[in-house]
Design a protein around this motif. Structure first.
Motif, PDB file in Angstrom:
ATOM      1  N   HIS A 106       0.711   8.772  16.463  1.00 26.39           N
ATOM      2  CA  HIS A 106       1.037   7.554  17.402  1.00 26.39           C
ATOM      3  C   HIS A 106       2.295   8.088  17.992  1.00 26.39           C
ATOM      4  O   HIS A 106       3.430   8.121  17.474  1.00 26.39           O
ATOM      5  CB  HIS A 106       1.566   6.534  16.488  1.00 26.39           C
ATOM      6  CG  HIS A 106       1.542   5.269  17.189  1.00 26.39           C
ATOM      7  ND1 HIS A 106       2.649   4.728  17.757  1.00 26.39           N
ATOM      8  CD2 HIS A 106       0.830   4.189  17.369  1.00 26.39           C
ATOM      9  CE1 HIS A 106       2.673   3.523  18.434  1.00 26.39           C
ATOM     10  NE2 HIS A 106       1.438   3.449  18.062  1.00 26.39           N
ATOM     11  N   PHE A 107       2.138   8.586  19.247  1.00 26.66           N
ATOM     12  CA  PHE A 107       3.405   9.001  20.095  1.00 26.66           C
ATOM     13  C   PHE A 107       3.777   7.892  20.965  1.00 26.66           C
ATOM     14  O   PHE A 107       3.220   6.948  21.245  1.00 26.66           O
ATOM     15  CB  PHE A 107       2.700  10.128  21.157  1.00 26.66           C
ATOM     16  CG  PHE A 107       2.496  11.403  20.337  1.00 26.66           C
ATOM     17  CD1 PHE A 107       2.976  12.278  20.061  1.00 26.66           C
ATOM     18  CD2 PHE A 107       0.944  11.619  20.044  1.00 26.66           C
ATOM     19  CE1 PHE A 107       2.761  13.583  19.325  1.00 26.66           C
ATOM     20  CE2 PHE A 107       0.571  12.921  19.109  1.00 26.66           C
ATOM     21  CZ  PHE A 107       1.485  13.913  18.822  1.00 26.66           C
ATOM     22  N   ALA A 108       4.911   8.178  21.460  1.00 29.64           N
ATOM     23  CA  ALA A 108       5.723   7.315  22.324  1.00 29.64           C
ATOM     24  C   ALA A 108       5.043   7.098  23.682  1.00 29.64           C
ATOM     25  O   ALA A 108       4.338   8.160  23.828  1.00 29.64           O
ATOM     26  CB  ALA A 108       6.936   7.682  22.556  1.00 29.64           C
ATOM     27  N   PRO A 109       5.169   6.008  24.346  1.00 25.04           N
ATOM     28  CA  PRO A 109       4.331   6.021  25.695  1.00 25.04           C
ATOM     29  C   PRO A 109       4.447   6.806  26.645  1.00 25.04           C
ATOM     30  O   PRO A 109       3.869   7.003  27.758  1.00 25.04           O
ATOM     31  CB  PRO A 109       4.791   4.568  26.251  1.00 25.04           C
ATOM     32  CG  PRO A 109       5.258   3.918  24.922  1.00 25.04           C
ATOM     33  CD  PRO A 109       6.011   4.799  24.140  1.00 25.04           C
ATOM     34  N   ASP A 110       5.738   7.683  26.600  1.00 28.50           N
ATOM     35  CA  ASP A 110       5.830   8.845  27.685  1.00 28.50           C
ATOM     36  C   ASP A 110       5.120  10.242  27.378  1.00 28.50           C
ATOM     37  O   ASP A 110       5.221  11.004  28.214  1.00 28.50           O
ATOM     38  CB  ASP A 110       7.319   9.019  28.033  1.00 28.50           C
ATOM     39  CG  ASP A 110       7.832   9.414  26.583  1.00 28.50           C
ATOM     40  OD1 ASP A 110       7.532   9.405  25.637  1.00 28.50           O
ATOM     41  OD2 ASP A 110       9.118  10.224  26.830  1.00 28.50           O
TER      42      ASP A 110
ATOM     43  N   ARG B 178       7.096  18.099  19.918  1.00 24.11           N
ATOM     44  CA  ARG B 178       7.739  17.154  19.007  1.00 24.11           C
ATOM     45  C   ARG B 178       6.611  16.510  18.198  1.00 24.11           C
ATOM     46  O   ARG B 178       6.463  15.205  18.357  1.00 24.11           O
ATOM     47  CB  ARG B 178       8.913  16.136  19.670  1.00 24.11           C
ATOM     48  CG  ARG B 178      10.028  16.894  20.043  1.00 24.11           C
ATOM     49  CD  ARG B 178      11.063  17.442  18.974  1.00 24.11           C
ATOM     50  NE  ARG B 178      11.488  16.667  18.141  1.00 24.11           N
ATOM     51  CZ  ARG B 178      12.452  15.931  17.913  1.00 24.11           C
ATOM     52  NH1 ARG B 178      13.213  15.962  19.068  1.00 24.11           N
ATOM     53  NH2 ARG B 178      12.844  14.945  16.973  1.00 24.11           N
TER      54      ARG B 178
ATOM     55  N   GLN C  86       7.583  13.386  16.254  1.00 28.94           N
ATOM     56  CA  GLN C  86       7.791  12.022  16.891  1.00 28.94           C
ATOM     57  C   GLN C  86       6.244  11.449  17.218  1.00 28.94           C
ATOM     58  O   GLN C  86       6.081  10.274  17.911  1.00 28.94           O
ATOM     59  CB  GLN C  86       8.441  12.369  18.213  1.00 28.94           C
ATOM     60  CG  GLN C  86      10.128  12.644  17.914  1.00 28.94           C
ATOM     61  CD  GLN C  86      10.799  12.694  19.341  1.00 28.94           C
ATOM     62  OE1 GLN C  86      10.052  12.983  20.347  1.00 28.94           O
ATOM     63  NE2 GLN C  86      12.082  12.758  18.934  1.00 28.94           N
TER      64      GLN C  86
ATOM     65  N   PRO D 179       4.086   9.957  14.280  1.00 30.76           N
ATOM     66  CA  PRO D 179       3.641   9.894  13.076  1.00 30.76           C
ATOM     67  C   PRO D 179       2.353   9.554  12.627  1.00 30.76           C
ATOM     68  O   PRO D 179       1.694   9.222  13.649  1.00 30.76           O
ATOM     69  CB  PRO D 179       4.412   8.431  12.736  1.00 30.76           C
ATOM     70  CG  PRO D 179       4.692   7.957  14.036  1.00 30.76           C
ATOM     71  CD  PRO D 179       4.794   8.986  14.828  1.00 30.76           C
TER      72      PRO D 179
ATOM     73  N   PRO E 112       3.713  -1.268  26.916  1.00 30.93           N
ATOM     74  CA  PRO E 112       4.771  -0.573  26.146  1.00 30.93           C
ATOM     75  C   PRO E 112       4.541   0.139  24.802  1.00 30.93           C
ATOM     76  O   PRO E 112       5.336   0.823  24.085  1.00 30.93           O
ATOM     77  CB  PRO E 112       5.701  -1.896  25.884  1.00 30.93           C
ATOM     78  CG  PRO E 112       5.119  -2.968  26.847  1.00 30.93           C
ATOM     79  CD  PRO E 112       3.759  -2.655  27.000  1.00 30.93           C
ATOM     80  N   TYR E 113       3.269  -0.343  24.417  1.00 31.75           N
ATOM     81  CA  TYR E 113       2.803   0.155  23.228  1.00 31.75           C
ATOM     82  C   TYR E 113       1.633   1.285  23.091  1.00 31.75           C
ATOM     83  O   TYR E 113       1.088   1.677  22.354  1.00 31.75           O
ATOM     84  CB  TYR E 113       2.299  -0.809  22.284  1.00 31.75           C
ATOM     85  CG  TYR E 113       3.193  -1.935  22.153  1.00 31.75           C
ATOM     86  CD1 TYR E 113       4.540  -1.848  21.322  1.00 31.75           C
ATOM     87  CD2 TYR E 113       3.235  -3.166  23.164  1.00 31.75           C
ATOM     88  CE1 TYR E 113       5.506  -2.747  21.454  1.00 31.75           C
ATOM     89  CE2 TYR E 113       4.144  -4.089  23.134  1.00 31.75           C
ATOM     90  CZ  TYR E 113       5.311  -3.978  22.462  1.00 31.75           C
ATOM     91  OH  TYR E 113       6.214  -5.157  22.496  1.00 31.75           O
TER      92      TYR E 113
END
Lengths: 653, 653
Positions: free
Chosen positions: B439-443, B457, B460, B462, B581-582
């Motif tokens: 599960h990565f950040a949206p960017d 990374r 970052q 998980p 956002p998710y």
């Protein structure tokens, strides 16, 4: 006498005889005191974070870690002198706390009001208005006994203590139940008494705790202090009291255990028993009040009739020392190992661990609550009867000599000054359990559904134990002005946590209010096991400022940023964006994005930063919700010239 | 021979010799088959919900419960005949799956392409375009071995099996790596082979499973069937296969346990051992694929390069029977009780339970994963080696003869056809563990960050185990037309669930897309313990239609409703409103509000309802995300006239 303060007796006399009869016995209210009355320095440079060069400024040339010093995670010495609260301030009652003129209503004699002082027949006066609040007995968020205690009387002497009533919306809502007026003479007379103040013997608090209410004391730390160390210093740990602080004598302290399946009907432990008969267990855990950020749920469309209205900081972390509840239960005859291994079911169908504290209101009603019994006997559980906080005896405000510590569960169940534990088939019947901490759907309101308790569908308002994932930016704090001469990047820091022992897996941060996100660096200097991540994760990020912002700064223009964060926990739950769909009338489990709006000022050097020029010098301000009137100490307006002292007396003469 | 299907050998030969060498050995692809090829009746009246009068119509005069019949919670008999998939359909490759004309690029001879077939030097052709994908080896979502297997060759014969590549965005993205063209003759020649189809021996599926991909088979039940019973019938249980279905002989089945702290280096159990040496344990649990609703994360700004693109229904509930993993581990020499009571730590620092299935790809790479060891030895844990599903032997599609069942954890770890368990200090190194379900950040995007694996990374992103709270309206289903003559209210039904055993505490529903919410009735006919709420909660609500809507209906006007729901679990986590956002590039943990848009038609009687007139008659359609082109079976367009059969052959001749 166990309770050193004499207030209980006074309160009981008061209940029996009515306030006028004991008026002379009561001590005069000594001060319209505030616990954080002194304004601090208006600049912040992470005071107290000694030796942490990388933390000293908001800006930094490169990436920083939260822990460049190996002792970062230790609580920092509290550098600000703890002072007696100032007694020199006076307050007025703001216009929206005054009932409107209602010449259409009849004038009612004070004597007649006084007769309506029984359950089911309760009238009250306030500033010349008369209200019939008979329906409200069980709906009163402060509890039925207290409402009954004041029946037939004027509210102002009580509200002078419980100032959380002065936020405007309470008096506006009560107008619906207004039945008449007092004559000007009766109005004057009605307020001619003072009510005994249980809170006189409360401890003195650190001025960096912003009080959400003064009595009982509910204070949250100055927001930027939460990222000054991993462990929150005891003096800055958010303090959530439901009642006055008991002043307990350690030799006389008793823990009483009752309920099904015990070897005796009632088992009593002294403090010495707890400290000597059982192995000491230490656990680092974050606590958070169920209602943290309650202020953010209040606006014109949504009104919150329960206190305290925390802003943001009702969350802190400490290392607690004590004895495992499961060890104590084993000593009481429970086969906790067999329960934990599923070989037996709890004796007599026990489902809940009920708790009662030593703290009580004016009528003798003690604080309490309960939690699911599985949490108590869990083989790897760490529920403790804590007697230490960060290596010291518990401070009085945090439950001296012994409190419950239920890691991963909501603050409200961490019963302080724990006195009784009852193993029961039923949840605690205390209002603190079965009334205050329920989560209703957004179409349920206090005014329409909860003022007359219980509501139609109690099953649709579940009781909170574990809390949702949350995070917020602490530094730079809300409304700060930040020196940004030639700035190319910004560093922000915050805290993140999830209930139930769930680990924080990632925190995303944004400087544009949530349009763009990137993962922050996580910092958790301690090792906790799978689903036992009781303690928070701090985060930090050094983000490049977009070119257009850098250009603006070079041109000498100020730039506003909207810093926000959202965390992902090990169940991959996330924080919702907005408040409204998740609004709930009790104001609990609030985890929508917290926005920290700051200004970059290119006329100031990097490293220089200013707190907002607010009345109290705290950066803790709501993000989203708002009252029509600015938040103030206990809901009163400051009256620097003493012109509007509500009782027209100079208290510092 | 354990694996009855001969495909493994074929695939290994294929790898050794290249596809042309074994072309003649391969069976021809028998059909461009679809597993739900037949279109059903276009009306729905809760077929199968025999005896449940209250469920028969979407509308009801009063409040209904989900369970007016006491056998409601039992799986209903599946009433639709299970048919051999139709073999009469042909497909074309849509225009956005064709590479553009690029006369600017050089023409490359096919022989030259074929030379680039090694790790680090991998060229491919497709419809006359030549690509250098050397960088992509580890980034390929379908695995490195498979990409290597096809190196130096044309992609179409492979993609003819793995049609998930035909969604438009894959070929568009690949254009970046295009290096040349084939001559028309070479293009024709390049496609002159067929690839062995591992999936020939897959079982036949129920036509009410909508395939998200056909090979491997990933199918979700017709959405409205999820609220026809509490337990999902085996035939309708969503099916998530990563590979072809092994055809295992029960007598030859072996479970191998290896790792630290065991009494022997390797312990082997037969199916009979498992069934006779250990006590049977039954558990009712809901499973959900990590990527359920993945289709909702795909739009112009966000592209998902991983399959299957579930729409909504990759969640089902069954009663599983088997033996507790902790009992088996105890038999292997682990002191699981001491571990569960915290008296010991796992031997040799074991932290993870690694698993391997019997299923494998063309190159012999088996499916696998791991989960935290605490879950395995938990005293009240219910991790089982399951051999029964709803009282029957496991169906082949669900792991016959034995699968892992880790209640509360993500579908991907419920390893089917379980073959090996390895107790290890490390997580599984399988790509299914350490690559696919992060599960990565949206960017972070596939195109920018993940195509060349590993990304900068990894910490970052998980790895998922427990899933977040979710809910969705199943009935009326998305895009339905509902008879609404004189209608005053609407009844909706849905399912809700949260990972990690968290209970569903409340579900709020809305008919106006989330402007107004009210609590629904909850239905969970089984009793599960605190934090052991493995099974879903169904919900239903009969909501009064607002006056203005009733008036419109009376005037004969159609009315559109936007039905949605949001749940609150026992950690008071909630579902976020929007996707963006998710958004995460692997498309997991998707729980923003699902919108079911329906039309009230006052010209039809109440109780009459029509499914949307879609190509396949399924109401399962995305809510939010969308592809430019309508979702189809395996990503190909239907070509009723056989005009565009990609290999210009009539397959049913």
């Amino acid at each position: 006498m166990l309770l050193r303060q004499g207030i209980r007796k006074t309160a009981q006399t008061l209940l029996r005889n009515g306030p006028r009869a004991v008026g002379a016995q009561n001590q005069l209210l000594k001060a319209l005191s505030t616990s954080a009355g002194e304004q601090g320095d208006n600049t912040f440079k992470n005071a107290g974070a000694v030796g942490l060069a990388a933390l000293a400024g908001v800006f930094s040339a490169g990436a920083v870690t939260l822990a460049e010093s190996s002792d970062y995670w230790q609580p920092k010495p509290v550098s600000v002198e703890i002072r007696k609260p100032s007694q020199s301030k006076f307050y007025s009652i703001a216009a929206d706390n005054l009932p409107p003129k209602r010449p259409d209503l009849p004038t009612i004699p004070l004597e007649q009001v006084a007769e309506h002082n029984d359950e089911g027949d309760m009238w009250y006066t306030f500033r010349g208005a008369v209200y019939d609040m008979s329906f409200f007995l069980n709906g009163h968020p402060g509890g039925a006994p207290r409402l009954l205690m004041a029946a037939g009387q004027d509210l102002e002497p009580y509200w002078d203590i419980y100032r959380q009533h002065f936020r405007g919306h309470v008096i506006q809502w009560m107008e619906k139940y207004r039945i008449g007026n007092l004559s000007p003479e009766d109005d004057e007379k009605a307020r001619e008494f003072t009510h005994g103040d249980m809170f006189e013997t409360d401890p003195i608090r650190h001025p960096d705790l912003l009080p959400a209410t003064s009595k009982p004391f509910n204070g949250e730390p100055r927001i930027e202090r939460l990222t000054e160390s991993y462990i929150t210093p005891n003096e800055l740990f958010y303090t959530r009291n439901h009642l006055a602080v008991p002043d307990l004598c350690p030799e006389e302290y008793r823990l009483i255990i009752k309920g099904k399946g015990l070897k005796k009907k009632k088992i009593v432990y002294t403090l010495k028993d707890l400290k000597t008969k059982f192995k000491k267990h230490e656990v680092i855990t974050t606590l958070q009040c169920a209602g943290n950020r309650r202020e953010d749920l209040h606006d014109k469309e949504h009104k919150i009739f329960i206190s305290p209205h925390w802003v943001i900081g009702a969350m802190s972390t400490a290392k607690w020392g004590g004895v495992k509840l499961r060890d104590v239960l084993e000593d009481c005859g429970w086969d906790v190992d067999a329960l934990a291994l599923g070989e037996k079911l709890p004796p007599g169908g026990v489902k809940h661990v009920q708790m009662e504290g030593y703290d009580q209101d004016e009528t003798g009603y003690t604080y309490g609550g309960s939690f699911p019994v599985e949490k108590a006997f869990d083989g790897l559980g760490e529920v403790i009867l804590a007697y230490e906080m960060n290596g010291e005896d518990l401070p009085r405000d945090h439950g001296y000599p012994v409190r419950m510590l239920i890691p991963g569960h909501v603050g409200a169940r961490q019963v302080k000054w724990i006195h009784k534990i009852i193993l029961s088939n039923e949840e605690s019947k205390k209002s603190y359990q079965c009334k205050s901490y329920r989560h209703f759907a957004p179409d349920i309101t206090f005014e329409k559904d909860l003022a007359e308790w219980p509501p139609a569908r109690l099953d649709q308002g579940p009781i909170i134990h574990e809390q949702p994932v949350t995070s917020f930016v602490c530094n730079p704090p809300q409304n700060a002005t930040i020196g940004a001469k030639n700035a190319r990047e910004i560093t922000l820091k915050g805290v993140s946590w999830s209930g139930g022992g769930r680990k924080i897996e990632r925190v995303d941060v944004s400087i544009d209010g949530g349009k763009n996100w990137t993962a922050a660096e996580l910092f958790k200097p301690i090792d906790q096991r799978y689903n036992h991540h009781w303690a928070w994760t701090q985060f930090y990020a050094t983000l490049k400022l977009p070119e257009e912002i850098q250009k603006k700064l070079k041109r000498g223009e100020k730039v506003n940023l909207d810093l926000t964060s959202k965390a992902v926990d090990s169940a991959f739950n996330v924080q919702p964006e907005k408040m409204a769909p998740y609004w709930n009338p009790r104001g609990i489990a609030i985890n929508h994005w917290y926005h920290s709006k700051v200004e970059l000022d290119p006329s100031l050097n990097q490293g220089d930063a200013k707190r907002p020029e607010s009345e109290f010098g705290f950066s803790n301000t709501p993000s989203g919700g708002h009252f029509d009137r600015q938040w103030g100490l206990g809901g009163w307006m400051v009256d620097k010239d003493h012109k509007n002292d509500p009782r027209k007396r100079g208290m510092d003469k």
